[in-house]
Design a protein around this motif. Structure first.
Motif, PDB file in Angstrom:
ATOM      1  N   GLU A 186       0.831  -1.204   0.000  1.00 47.56           N
ATOM      2  CA  GLU A 186       0.000   0.000   0.000  1.00 47.56           C
ATOM      3  C   GLU A 186       0.869   1.258   0.000  1.00 47.56           C
ATOM      4  O   GLU A 186       0.557   2.245  -0.671  1.00 47.56           O
ATOM      5  N   ALA A 187       1.957   1.228   0.756  1.00 47.14           N
ATOM      6  CA  ALA A 187       2.850   2.384   0.798  1.00 47.14           C
ATOM      7  C   ALA A 187       3.490   2.631  -0.564  1.00 47.14           C
ATOM      8  O   ALA A 187       3.596   3.776  -1.021  1.00 47.14           O
ATOM      9  N   LEU A 188       3.915   1.563  -1.233  1.00 50.42           N
ATOM     10  CA  LEU A 188       4.515   1.707  -2.556  1.00 50.42           C
ATOM     11  C   LEU A 188       3.518   2.285  -3.547  1.00 50.42           C
ATOM     12  O   LEU A 188       3.856   3.147  -4.370  1.00 50.42           O
ATOM     13  N   THR A 189       2.287   1.829  -3.491  1.00 53.02           N
ATOM     14  CA  THR A 189       1.254   2.338  -4.386  1.00 53.02           C
ATOM     15  C   THR A 189       0.995   3.815  -4.132  1.00 53.02           C
ATOM     16  O   THR A 189       0.816   4.605  -5.062  1.00 53.02           O
ATOM     17  N   MET A 190       0.999   4.208  -2.875  1.00 53.02           N
ATOM     18  CA  MET A 190       0.652   5.577  -2.505  1.00 53.02           C
ATOM     19  C   MET A 190       1.795   6.558  -2.758  1.00 53.02           C
ATOM     20  O   MET A 190       1.571   7.680  -3.236  1.00 53.02           O
ATOM     21  N   PHE A 191       3.027   6.149  -2.459  1.00 52.70           N
ATOM     22  CA  PHE A 191       4.155   7.081  -2.512  1.00 52.70           C
ATOM     23  C   PHE A 191       5.014   6.923  -3.756  1.00 52.70           C
ATOM     24  O   PHE A 191       5.785   7.827  -4.087  1.00 52.70           O
ATOM     25  N   GLY A 192       4.924   5.782  -4.429  1.00 55.29           N
ATOM     26  CA  GLY A 192       5.746   5.580  -5.608  1.00 55.29           C
ATOM     27  C   GLY A 192       7.189   5.291  -5.260  1.00 55.29           C
ATOM     28  O   GLY A 192       7.566   5.154  -4.092  1.00 55.29           O
ATOM     29  N   SER A 193       8.014   5.237  -6.276  1.00 51.54           N
ATOM     30  CA  SER A 193       9.403   4.817  -6.093  1.00 51.54           C
ATOM     31  C   SER A 193      10.294   5.898  -5.512  1.00 51.54           C
ATOM     32  O   SER A 193      11.423   5.611  -5.098  1.00 51.54           O
ATOM     33  N   GLU A 194       9.827   7.160  -5.469  1.00 50.27           N
ATOM     34  CA  GLU A 194      10.699   8.230  -4.988  1.00 50.27           C
ATOM     35  C   GLU A 194      10.899   8.200  -3.476  1.00 50.27           C
ATOM     36  O   GLU A 194      11.817   8.837  -2.953  1.00 50.27           O
ATOM     37  N   VAL A 195      10.045   7.498  -2.733  1.00 48.95           N
ATOM     38  CA  VAL A 195      10.195   7.367  -1.281  1.00 48.95           C
ATOM     39  C   VAL A 195      10.417   5.889  -0.971  1.00 48.95           C
ATOM     40  O   VAL A 195       9.512   5.084  -1.134  1.00 48.95           O
ATOM     41  N   PRO A 196      11.624   5.507  -0.531  1.00 45.94           N
ATOM     42  CA  PRO A 196      11.894   4.081  -0.290  1.00 45.94           C
ATOM     43  C   PRO A 196      11.041   3.526   0.844  1.00 45.94           C
ATOM     44  O   PRO A 196      10.803   4.195   1.848  1.00 45.94           O
ATOM     45  N   VAL A 197      10.609   2.294   0.667  1.00 48.28           N
ATOM     46  CA  VAL A 197       9.760   1.615   1.642  1.00 48.28           C
ATOM     47  C   VAL A 197      10.515   0.421   2.224  1.00 48.28           C
ATOM     48  O   VAL A 197      11.001  -0.433   1.474  1.00 48.28           O
ATOM     49  N   THR A 198      10.609   0.354   3.539  1.00 47.30           N
ATOM     50  CA  THR A 198      11.192  -0.808   4.219  1.00 47.30           C
ATOM     51  C   THR A 198      10.066  -1.774   4.550  1.00 47.30           C
ATOM     52  O   THR A 198       9.234  -1.498   5.420  1.00 47.30           O
ATOM     53  N   ALA A 199      10.019  -2.888   3.852  1.00 47.18           N
ATOM     54  CA  ALA A 199       8.939  -3.856   4.045  1.00 47.18           C
ATOM     55  C   ALA A 199       9.214  -4.710   5.274  1.00 47.18           C
ATOM     56  O   ALA A 199      10.355  -5.073   5.555  1.00 47.18           O
ATOM     57  N   ALA A 200       8.149  -5.030   5.996  1.00 47.33           N
ATOM     58  CA  ALA A 200       8.294  -5.855   7.207  1.00 47.33           C
ATOM     59  C   ALA A 200       7.120  -6.809   7.373  1.00 47.33           C
ATOM     60  O   ALA A 200       6.737  -7.133   8.493  1.00 47.33           O
ATOM     61  N   GLU A 201       6.550  -7.265   6.279  1.00 49.75           N
ATOM     62  CA  GLU A 201       5.348  -8.092   6.394  1.00 49.75           C
ATOM     63  C   GLU A 201       5.624  -9.402   7.118  1.00 49.75           C
ATOM     64  O   GLU A 201       4.743  -9.952   7.771  1.00 49.75           O
ATOM     65  N   GLY A 202       6.846  -9.918   7.039  1.00 54.14           N
ATOM     66  CA  GLY A 202       7.159 -11.152   7.747  1.00 54.14           C
ATOM     67  C   GLY A 202       7.198 -10.998   9.248  1.00 54.14           C
ATOM     68  O   GLY A 202       7.196 -11.991   9.973  1.00 54.14           O
ATOM     69  N   LEU A 203       7.224  -9.741   9.737  1.00 53.23           N
ATOM     70  CA  LEU A 203       7.269  -9.481  11.170  1.00 53.23           C
ATOM     71  C   LEU A 203       5.954  -8.914  11.700  1.00 53.23           C
ATOM     72  O   LEU A 203       5.842  -8.671  12.898  1.00 53.23           O
ATOM     73  N   ARG A 204       5.012  -8.683  10.828  1.00 50.99           N
ATOM     74  CA  ARG A 204       3.740  -8.079  11.220  1.00 50.99           C
ATOM     75  C   ARG A 204       2.613  -9.083  11.046  1.00 50.99           C
ATOM     76  O   ARG A 204       2.735 -10.022  10.273  1.00 50.99           O
ATOM     77  N   ARG A 205       1.523  -8.892  11.772  1.00 62.20           N
ATOM     78  CA  ARG A 205       0.422  -9.841  11.754  1.00 62.20           C
ATOM     79  C   ARG A 205      -0.493  -9.564  10.569  1.00 62.20           C
ATOM     80  O   ARG A 205      -1.149  -8.515  10.516  1.00 62.20           O
ATOM     81  N   PRO A 206      -0.591 -10.482   9.625  1.00 61.60           N
ATOM     82  CA  PRO A 206      -1.435 -10.238   8.456  1.00 61.60           C
ATOM     83  C   PRO A 206      -2.919 -10.185   8.793  1.00 61.60           C
ATOM     84  O   PRO A 206      -3.718  -9.629   8.030  1.00 61.60           O
ATOM     85  N   ASP A 207      -3.304 -10.766   9.950  1.00 62.38           N
ATOM     86  CA  ASP A 207      -4.707 -10.788  10.332  1.00 62.38           C
ATOM     87  C   ASP A 207      -5.117  -9.566  11.153  1.00 62.38           C
ATOM     88  O   ASP A 207      -6.293  -9.399  11.493  1.00 62.38           O
ATOM     89  N   ALA A 208      -4.164  -8.685  11.479  1.00 62.77           N
ATOM     90  CA  ALA A 208      -4.466  -7.529  12.327  1.00 62.77           C
ATOM     91  C   ALA A 208      -5.193  -6.443  11.534  1.00 62.77           C
ATOM     92  O   ALA A 208      -4.987  -6.281  10.328  1.00 62.77           O
ATOM     93  N   VAL A 209      -6.045  -5.701  12.232  1.00 60.13           N
ATOM     94  CA  VAL A 209      -6.682  -4.516  11.648  1.00 60.13           C
ATOM     95  C   VAL A 209      -5.778  -3.336  11.985  1.00 60.13           C
ATOM     96  O   VAL A 209      -5.765  -2.849  13.113  1.00 60.13           O
ATOM     97  N   HIS A 210      -5.000  -2.896  11.021  1.00 61.65           N
ATOM     98  CA  HIS A 210      -4.002  -1.870  11.272  1.00 61.65           C
ATOM     99  C   HIS A 210      -4.616  -0.476  11.227  1.00 61.65           C
ATOM    100  O   HIS A 210      -5.549  -0.210  10.472  1.00 61.65           O
ATOM    101  N   ALA A 211      -4.076   0.397  12.049  1.00 56.93           N
ATOM    102  CA  ALA A 211      -4.553   1.778  12.120  1.00 56.93           C
ATOM    103  C   ALA A 211      -3.418   2.663  12.606  1.00 56.93           C
ATOM    104  O   ALA A 211      -2.445   2.188  13.197  1.00 56.93           O
ATOM    105  N   ALA A 212      -3.544   3.952  12.348  1.00 57.82           N
ATOM    106  CA  ALA A 212      -2.583   4.915  12.877  1.00 57.82           C
ATOM    107  C   ALA A 212      -2.674   4.946  14.395  1.00 57.82           C
ATOM    108  O   ALA A 212      -3.623   4.426  14.995  1.00 57.82           O
ATOM    109  N   THR A 213      -1.696   5.572  15.029  1.00 57.94           N
ATOM    110  CA  THR A 213      -1.668   5.594  16.488  1.00 57.94           C
ATOM    111  C   THR A 213      -2.787   6.450  17.064  1.00 57.94           C
ATOM    112  O   THR A 213      -3.208   7.439  16.477  1.00 57.94           O
ATOM    113  N   THR A 214      -3.231   6.061  18.232  1.00 55.06           N
ATOM    114  CA  THR A 214      -4.109   6.910  19.031  1.00 55.06           C
ATOM    115  C   THR A 214      -3.324   8.148  19.478  1.00 55.06           C
ATOM    116  O   THR A 214      -2.145   8.048  19.808  1.00 55.06           O
TER     117      THR A 214
END
Length: 220
Positions: free
Chosen positions: A154-182
């Motif tokens: 999603e980050a790559l789609t939104m920001f494109g190649s000009e902003v590097p993205v560090t992927a961490a899907e192997g360390l994050r829960r794919p079943d979680a409902v992700h949201a910004a911080t409170t």
């Protein structure tokens, strides 16, 4: 065969940060990705919003925290609560600044109506990268008008190649409902106010008051 730890490829992010450009970095689930930079303007430009908009200080480095605390308009116990909220709860926190305080110039972009906007997560997989950049500005990884990126794709789609993205899907829960911080605000005496809903209060039900009650019981 045993599976070893999943390592983050932060090379592109390190080069971008060293050059004063923005990078997209992961957080632990259920938080979303964030955009970070050594200059607040780089964060805002990446997000497509006014360059002078306030942006949170990422106080992941203990020396940055101790350098700021003399400026806080907080009682000693409230300082300890604020630190716990940032490091353990991973919220974004508005902290009052004393009227006579002399903030370092680099704290200025995080100042909002006499309060500092702070974020303090220290996620273990990111620490090798963060150690090289003690002073960072940070915001949720989204272009203005869009929801924060929950995945690297999603980050790559939104920001494109000009902003590097560090992927961490192997360390994050794919079943979680992700949201910004409170986002919370802490007063001089440690009293808390709920400013913006997010991942932390959602875990405690629909009513933000339930999350505040949990925090008051946990950090009396």
């Amino acid at each position: 065969m045993p599976v070893g730890p999943v390592l983050l490829d932060t090379g592109a992010a390190a080069l971008a940060l060293a050059a004063g450009r923005a990078a997209i970095l992961p957080n632990p689930s259920p938080l979303t990705y964030v955009v970070a930079a050594t200059a607040a303007q780089a964060v805002n430009t990446a997000k497509g919003r006014p360059a002078d908009q306030e942006v949170a200080l990422w106080v992941h480095d203990d020396s940055v925290w101790t350098g700021l605390t003399p400026s806080f308009g907080l009682a000693p116990r409230a300082v300890r609560t604020a630190f716990a909220l940032l490091r353990a709860e991973l919220v974004t926190l508005l902290v009052p600044v004393r009227g006579d305080a002399r903030l370092p110039a680099w704290a200025g972009p995080a100042l909002r109506d006499g309060q500092l906007l702070l974020f303090g997560a220290r996620w273990l997989p990111l620490l090798p990268l963060l150690a090289d950049f003690p002073q960072l500005y940070v915001s949720s990884a989204n272009r203005t008008g869009h929801a924060p990126a929950a995945t690297a794709a999603e980050a790559l789609t939104m920001f494109g190649s000009e902003v590097p993205v560090t992927a961490a899907e192997g360390l994050r829960r794919p079943d979680a409902v992700h949201a910004a911080t409170t986002m919370l605000r802490i007063a001089h005496d440690g009293e808390l106010a709920h400013i913006r809903g997010g991942a932390q209060d959602r875990a405690h039900g629909a009513d933000p008051a339930d999350y505040l009650a949990h925090l008051r019981a946990t950090y009396p």
